[in-house]
Write a protein that holds these residues in place. Structure first.
Motif, PDB file in Angstrom:
ATOM      1  N   ALA A 311      54.995  24.185   7.426  1.00  0.00           N
ATOM      2  CA  ALA A 311      54.648  25.292   6.524  1.00  0.00           C
ATOM      3  C   ALA A 311      53.464  26.063   7.095  1.00  0.00           C
ATOM      4  N   PHE A 312      53.482  27.367   6.855  1.00  0.00           N
ATOM      5  CA  PHE A 312      52.384  28.244   7.284  1.00  0.00           C
ATOM      6  C   PHE A 312      51.834  28.945   6.063  1.00  0.00           C
ATOM      7  N   TYR A 313      50.528  28.769   5.807  1.00  0.00           N
ATOM      8  CA  TYR A 313      49.847  29.343   4.647  1.00  0.00           C
ATOM      9  C   TYR A 313      48.909  30.456   5.119  1.00  0.00           C
ATOM     10  N   GLN A 314      48.775  31.479   4.264  1.00  0.00           N
ATOM     11  CA  GLN A 314      47.732  32.489   4.449  1.00  0.00           C
ATOM     12  C   GLN A 314      47.105  32.807   3.093  1.00  0.00           C
ATOM     13  N   LEU A 315      45.793  32.979   3.093  1.00  0.00           N
ATOM     14  CA  LEU A 315      45.084  33.375   1.884  1.00  0.00           C
ATOM     15  C   LEU A 315      44.025  34.394   2.254  1.00  0.00           C
ATOM     16  N   TYR A 316      43.993  35.481   1.494  1.00  0.00           N
ATOM     17  CA  TYR A 316      42.929  36.462   1.624  1.00  0.00           C
ATOM     18  C   TYR A 316      42.367  36.737   0.235  1.00  0.00           C
ATOM     19  N   ALA A 317      41.057  36.641   0.088  1.00  0.00           N
ATOM     20  CA  ALA A 317      40.404  36.926  -1.189  1.00  0.00           C
ATOM     21  C   ALA A 317      39.148  37.745  -0.910  1.00  0.00           C
ATOM     22  N   SER A 318      38.882  38.692  -1.762  1.00  0.00           N
ATOM     23  CA  SER A 318      37.683  39.508  -1.599  1.00  0.00           C
ATOM     24  C   SER A 318      37.101  39.844  -2.963  1.00  0.00           C
ATOM     25  N   GLN A 319      35.809  40.109  -2.962  1.00  0.00           N
ATOM     26  CA  GLN A 319      35.129  40.523  -4.184  1.00  0.00           C
ATOM     27  C   GLN A 319      34.058  41.538  -3.836  1.00  0.00           C
ATOM     28  N   GLN A 320      34.082  42.657  -4.536  1.00  0.00           N
ATOM     29  CA  GLN A 320      33.028  43.662  -4.432  1.00  0.00           C
ATOM     30  C   GLN A 320      32.235  43.649  -5.733  1.00  0.00           C
ATOM     31  N   ASP A 321      30.952  43.407  -5.622  1.00  0.00           N
ATOM     32  CA  ASP A 321      30.061  43.419  -6.780  1.00  0.00           C
ATOM     33  C   ASP A 321      29.155  44.637  -6.634  1.00  0.00           C
ATOM     34  N   ILE A 322      29.430  45.665  -7.437  1.00  0.00           N
ATOM     35  CA  ILE A 322      28.701  46.935  -7.356  1.00  0.00           C
ATOM     36  C   ILE A 322      27.764  46.989  -8.549  1.00  0.00           C
ATOM     37  N   GLU A 323      26.475  46.898  -8.275  1.00  0.00           N
ATOM     38  CA  GLU A 323      25.510  46.715  -9.354  1.00  0.00           C
ATOM     39  C   GLU A 323      24.396  47.755  -9.299  1.00  0.00           C
ATOM     40  N   SER A 324      24.050  48.271 -10.465  1.00  0.00           N
ATOM     41  CA  SER A 324      22.849  49.078 -10.612  1.00  0.00           C
ATOM     42  C   SER A 324      21.941  48.390 -11.627  1.00  0.00           C
ATOM     43  N   ARG A 325      20.645  48.443 -11.345  1.00  0.00           N
ATOM     44  CA  ARG A 325      19.691  47.800 -12.244  1.00  0.00           C
ATOM     45  C   ARG A 325      18.512  48.723 -12.468  1.00  0.00           C
ATOM     46  N   SER A 326      18.209  48.940 -13.733  1.00  0.00           N
ATOM     47  CA  SER A 326      17.020  49.701 -14.114  1.00  0.00           C
ATOM     48  C   SER A 326      16.054  48.738 -14.789  1.00  0.00           C
ATOM     49  N   ARG A 327      14.843  48.631 -14.242  1.00  0.00           N
ATOM     50  CA  ARG A 327      13.878  47.647 -14.749  1.00  0.00           C
ATOM     51  C   ARG A 327      12.559  48.313 -15.083  1.00  0.00           C
ATOM     52  N   VAL A 328      11.978  47.863 -16.196  1.00  0.00           N
ATOM     53  CA  VAL A 328      10.630  48.262 -16.580  1.00  0.00           C
ATOM     54  C   VAL A 328       9.768  47.002 -16.555  1.00  0.00           C
ATOM     55  N   ASP A 329       8.779  46.978 -15.656  1.00  0.00           N
ATOM     56  CA  ASP A 329       7.890  45.836 -15.495  1.00  0.00           C
ATOM     57  C   ASP A 329       6.550  46.191 -16.136  1.00  0.00           C
ATOM     58  N   THR A 330       6.247  45.539 -17.264  1.00  0.00           N
ATOM     59  CA  THR A 330       4.992  45.771 -17.971  1.00  0.00           C
ATOM     60  C   THR A 330       4.043  44.613 -17.702  1.00  0.00           C
ATOM     61  N   SER A 331       2.855  44.928 -17.247  1.00  0.00           N
ATOM     62  CA  SER A 331       1.872  43.881 -16.982  1.00  0.00           C
ATOM     63  C   SER A 331       1.339  43.332 -18.301  1.00  0.00           C
ATOM     64  N   LEU A 332       1.260  42.017 -18.383  1.00  0.00           N
ATOM     65  CA  LEU A 332       0.687  41.359 -19.556  1.00  0.00           C
ATOM     66  C   LEU A 332      -0.794  41.065 -19.374  1.00  0.00           C
ATOM     67  N   SER A 333      -1.348  41.475 -18.213  1.00  0.00           N
ATOM     68  CA  SER A 333      -2.755  41.194 -17.941  1.00  0.00           C
ATOM     69  C   SER A 333      -3.542  42.444 -17.576  1.00  0.00           C
ATOM     70  N   LEU A 334      -2.898  43.416 -16.910  1.00  0.00           N
ATOM     71  CA  LEU A 334      -3.603  44.619 -16.469  1.00  0.00           C
ATOM     72  C   LEU A 334      -3.469  45.716 -17.519  1.00  0.00           C
ATOM     73  N   GLY A 335      -4.519  45.987 -18.239  1.00  0.00           N
ATOM     74  CA  GLY A 335      -4.544  47.084 -19.194  1.00  0.00           C
ATOM     75  C   GLY A 335      -3.786  46.827 -20.471  1.00  0.00           C
ATOM     76  N   ARG A 336      -3.287  45.629 -20.703  1.00  0.00           N
ATOM     77  CA  ARG A 336      -2.507  45.371 -21.916  1.00  0.00           C
ATOM     78  C   ARG A 336      -3.430  44.880 -23.027  1.00  0.00           C
ATOM     79  N   THR A 337      -3.457  45.640 -24.090  1.00  0.00           N
ATOM     80  CA  THR A 337      -4.262  45.274 -25.257  1.00  0.00           C
ATOM     81  C   THR A 337      -3.397  45.004 -26.481  1.00  0.00           C
TER      82      THR A 337
END
Length: 866
Positions: A311-337
């Motif tokens: 027997a002869f087997y073939q397997l092809y698998a692929s995955q494209q992960d297309i990601e966008s990320r929007s982040r807001v980083d707030t300091s808990l030590s610098l200027g945070r009151t």
């Protein structure tokens, strides 16, 4: 690689369908009517479980079709004792078996181990395989001597389809939508402009990159409503030449979109006195992700006669992960009151992760004599991963509270930008041979098995990045509007125009494994015994592009031998009841990636390798009772125990912690320098538990319940900050060692699954609830500062209706009521009432993460003909 494989598949299809035409004139001298059990049916799966010599769970195609599972990772959630990790979009990614992290397990495709396209792991991400591609999924919970020994948790074997006895054609088309996008938008960018190769790769070493070598559209984000998800599959198979020649082709395609909101407080600072947590930043992130999966499988087999086949087997698998990320980083030590104040960094990221896997294998079975059987296989597999132009752009501002309580915001100023290329390629060349000698001894059967395998694995890793610094256009910096108006120093180009390829992340590594085994099987009327011994020799080595005159990490190698004995017994109490007992010794090898000096910034921490990491060994015990009272009914009661020496886990290190036992910076060791994640060996771990599964059908209705209890414990040295003179607040702060006991990372004490099924002529329905108990999300090197993920429940439902003439329609809902991944630091919460930290609910813990994942809805149609 992907283009060449597509041409190969096109040629294979032309040969297959070209050969069909020539068979139309064939005629059979006689007609034989016979029945056979569908190999994808639940009945066949239960028969395989019952007849197996080891403990194995089988999920058949019939169950997969009627579930909401999109990937093989989803399928494994339904197996007793298994749970999954999830990715940034909330989708299943890797499988945990009996509390053992994915690194302690391995994956097979039709019994052949395959390389990983992952950039950080030996194990293959099961999320990249569409669920409809397989005929069944087998999960082995203990090993036999002919199986490779590097599995402490277990083995997942994806069994692909064979050519059926009768001609078959099956088509399936599904569409769906995620709840997130009914009332929200998808953050998108133009992925088509992403350049696959860096300027260094395009123009060669010595080239100075300019602004024109980098696209900008992949950092221009916009909101839209996405198109519905599309999923489709095709399976065609037939046999010719009096059923000697069989051909099967299966294809699968998925385009799935998800959106997730989350917030996270990383432990990004050294703790204070008595290990008061050092929490200095709050991340609020919005992820939008598109997963495109493709799967192709073909098999051609020829039966020369009852004694010889190929027997002869073939397997092809692929995955494209297309990601966008929007982040807001707030300091808990610098200027945070208070809430809404502090220094703020806005960060937008576009990232595309491409993974491809191709495997081809030639296999045969021969019986040179009535008592001898020889099975052999040779396989060539290659897996590739690529992050092309991983780009991140950031800008900073601050919201400051004035003397009168008024809050003002400073101008938004452009920060730096990074553009990175990371690619990896792993190639396996493997050969297997198994020989069995059968001899009848009165009413018993003796089987002597011998065999071996050899694998040559080669891995190449490439990393290059470019750093951009903003030009100073005002006395405060450079105001930020968008990527098209950003101006960079150094002539609008990168600060390092030659790139940065001479680093420990660019390396070549190899692994050679040779193995041999011998086994004795004794099969009687009531009891079957198997005793075996396996030997494995391992050699790992790497060479990086680091200049040894500048830094450490140029090369390294390791060689070791392992002897792995095993014993298994199956006692048939009655025709429907059996008792199984087993013990085997196994190991877990660190991945080639783990044992280099790599160093990369991923999601929230820097991650580094550890060439001083040791492999793990384990003794594994199993006892299970099985009862099959009806055709589809079953009862399983089992207990297991694992003693793991030198387990290795992902550990967080702070800046002053020892990274490597190598002198540096005037110290006797190399310090981490910043918050860093690294694989570390821990003390001996003990992992044990019990499993219960019961399935009962009464008429049209059926119910299945599963429950697994797992307890694991290891003790390791951790760090604790205290006063040099206890009780004297004026004495210096010092760091001492404390021993701490905890479970293995990823192990949940409680796992449960409850399903209600309805089966009638032409109708089927299923409602399931899957519970995953509390587990360690991230291990800290500091005493009492591990991050714990709360338990959660996922519910899904499906309904199908046969319409006749091969047609079937169905609707499905996954994650019906939505789930939240919540992570806590189990320390007293000093800020519960102040609102200084978001999302706090309890005084006895600090909530440090919450990720919301919402429901998905699908509807589809299926046609099966001949």
């Amino acid at each position: 690689m992907g283009i060449n494989i597509r041409y190969l598949w096109l040629a294979a299809l032309l040969l297959v369908f070209g050969g069909v035409k020539g068979q139309k004139g064939d005629s059979l001298p006689e007609v034989t009517i016979k029945g056979y059990l569908d190999p994808g049916s639940l009945r066949h799966a239960l028969r395989l479980q019952k007849a197996a010599g080891v403990i194995v769970e089988v999920v058949p195609e019939e169950t997969i079709e009627r579930s909401t599972d999109l990937s093989i990772a989803d399928v494994t959630r339904r197996v007793n004792g298994l749970s999954v990790t999830t990715d940034h979009s909330g989708q299943s990614e890797h499988t945990i078996i009996r509390g053992m992290d994915p690194r302690y397990n391995y994956t097979l495709v039709d019994g052949i181990k395959i390389p990983s396209p992952g950039d950080r792991s030996r194990y293959v991400p099961l999320s990249m395989f569409p669920a409809d591609l397989v005929q069944r999924v087998e999960v082995y919970k203990n090993l036999s001597p002919d199986m490779e020994g590097d599995a402490i948790g277990g083995v997942v074997n994806m069994v692909l389809r064979n050519a059926p006895e009768e001609p078959m054609l099956k088509l399936r088309l599904t569409s769906g939508y995620n709840q997130t996008f009914f009332d929200g938008s998808y953050l998108a960018f133009d992925r088509h402009v992403v350049r696959r190769r860096s300027p260094y790769e395009v123009h060669g070493a010595g080239y100075s990159a300019t602004a024109g070598d980098f696209s900008k559209a992949n950092l221009n984000f916009y909101n839209r409503h996405p198109a519905p998800d599309i999923l489709g599959s095709l399976v065609w198979g037939q046999r010719w030449v009096r059923s000697r020649l069989g051909v099967l082709v299966a294809a699968d395609y998925q385009d799935v979109k998800r959106g997730v909101s989350s917030w996270f407080i990383p432990p990004n600072n050294q703790p204070g006195e008595n290990n008061t947590p050092g929490l200095t930043d709050l991340y609020r992130s919005q992820y939008s992700s598109t997963l495109i999966r493709e799967g192709l499988h073909s098999k051609v087999d020829y039966v020369f006669n009852p004694r010889h086949s190929i027997a002869f087997y073939q397997l092809y698998a692929s995955q494209q992960d297309i990601e966008s990320r929007s982040r807001v980083d707030t300091s808990l030590s610098l200027g945070r009151t208070g809430p809404g104040t502090g220094r703020i960094t806005l960060s937008d990221r576009s990232r595309v992760h491409l993974q491809h896997l191709y495997s081809a294998s030639l296999r045969g079975e021969d019986r040179p004599g009535a008592a001898f059987t020889v099975r052999w296989a040779t396989a060539w597999s290659v897996a590739t991963g690529l992050y092309p132009d991983w780009s991140e752009l950031s800008a900073s501002t601050a919201r400051l509270e004035g003397p009168g309580g008024a809050v003002t915001q400073t101008p938004l100023l452009l920060d730096g930008m990074t553009r990175s290329w990371l690619r990896n390629r792993e190639r396996d060349l493997s050969s297997y041979v198994h020989g069995d000698y059968h001899r009848r001894v009165r009413d018993h059967q003796l089987i002597v098995g011998v065999g071996g395998m050899y694998r040559d694995k080669q891995r190449d890793n490439f990393y290059n990045n470019y750093i951009f610094q903003p030009a100073i256009t005002t006395n405060q910096g450079q105001p930020f509007t968008d990527i098209y108006h950003a101006v960079w120093a150094n002539g609008d180009g990168p600060q390092n125009p030659l790139g940065a390829v001479n680093n420990p992340n660019t390396y070549h590594a190899g692994e050679d494994i040779g193995a041999g085994y011998v086994s004795l099987q004794w099969k009687g009327k009531r009891a079957d015994w198997t005793v075996g011994l396996r030997y494995e020799n391992t050699r790992q080595h790497f060479v990086s592009s680091v200049d040894p005159a500048v830094s450490y990490g140029k090369e390294g190698s390791i060689r070791y031998d392992d002897w792995l004995p095993s014993v298994a017994m199956k006692w048939r109490l009655t025709d429907k009841q059996a008792l199984r007992l087993g013990w085997f010794r196994s190991l877990s090898r660190p991945a080639l990636y783990d044992v280099t000096f790599y160093s990369l910034q991923y999601e929230d921490f820097r991650e580094v390798g550890n060439p001083f990491l040791r492999r793990s060994h384990a003794d594994n015990f199993d006892l299970r009772y099985e009862w099959y009272p009806g055709e589809l009914d079953q009862l399983q009661l089992g207990i297991f125990y694992k003693r793991v020496r030198d387990p290795y886990e992902r550990t967080l290190l702070n800046g002053n912690d020892e990274l490597y036992p190598l002198p540096s910076q005037g110290l006797s060791y190399t310090p981490a320098g910043e918050l860093t994640a690294q694989m570390r060996n821990a003390g001996t771990a003990h992992d044990y538990g019990g499993e219960l599964l019961a399935t009962r059908y009464i008429g049209r209705w059926g119910v299945q319940g599963q429950y697994t209890y797992t307890y694991s414990r290891l003790t390791q040295a951790t760090k604790f900050v205290t006063r040099a003179v206890p009780g004297d607040a004026s004495s210096d702060l010092v760091t001492v060692t404390r021993m701490e006991s905890r479970p293995l990372q990823g192990q949940s004490a409680h796992l449960g699954n409850l399903s209600l099924m309805y089966r009638a002529k032409g109708w089927d329905a299923r409602v399931s609830a899957m519970y995953t108990g509390r587990r360690i999300y991230s291990v800290s090197g500091w005493y009492g500062l591990d991050y714990w993920q709360r338990g959660y429940t996922v519910m899904d439902a499906s309904f199908g209706r046969e319409l006749g003439h091969g047609w079937r329609v169905f609707v499905k809902t996954d994650n019906l009521f939505g789930t939240a991944t919540t992570v806590d630091l189990l320390r007293a919460n000093p800020d519960l009432a102040s609102g200084f930290l978001p999302g706090q609910e309890r005084a006895d813990r600090i909530t440090v993460m919450r990720q919301e994942v919402r429901a998905s809805y699908f509807a589809g149609v299926q046609w099966r003909g001949k």
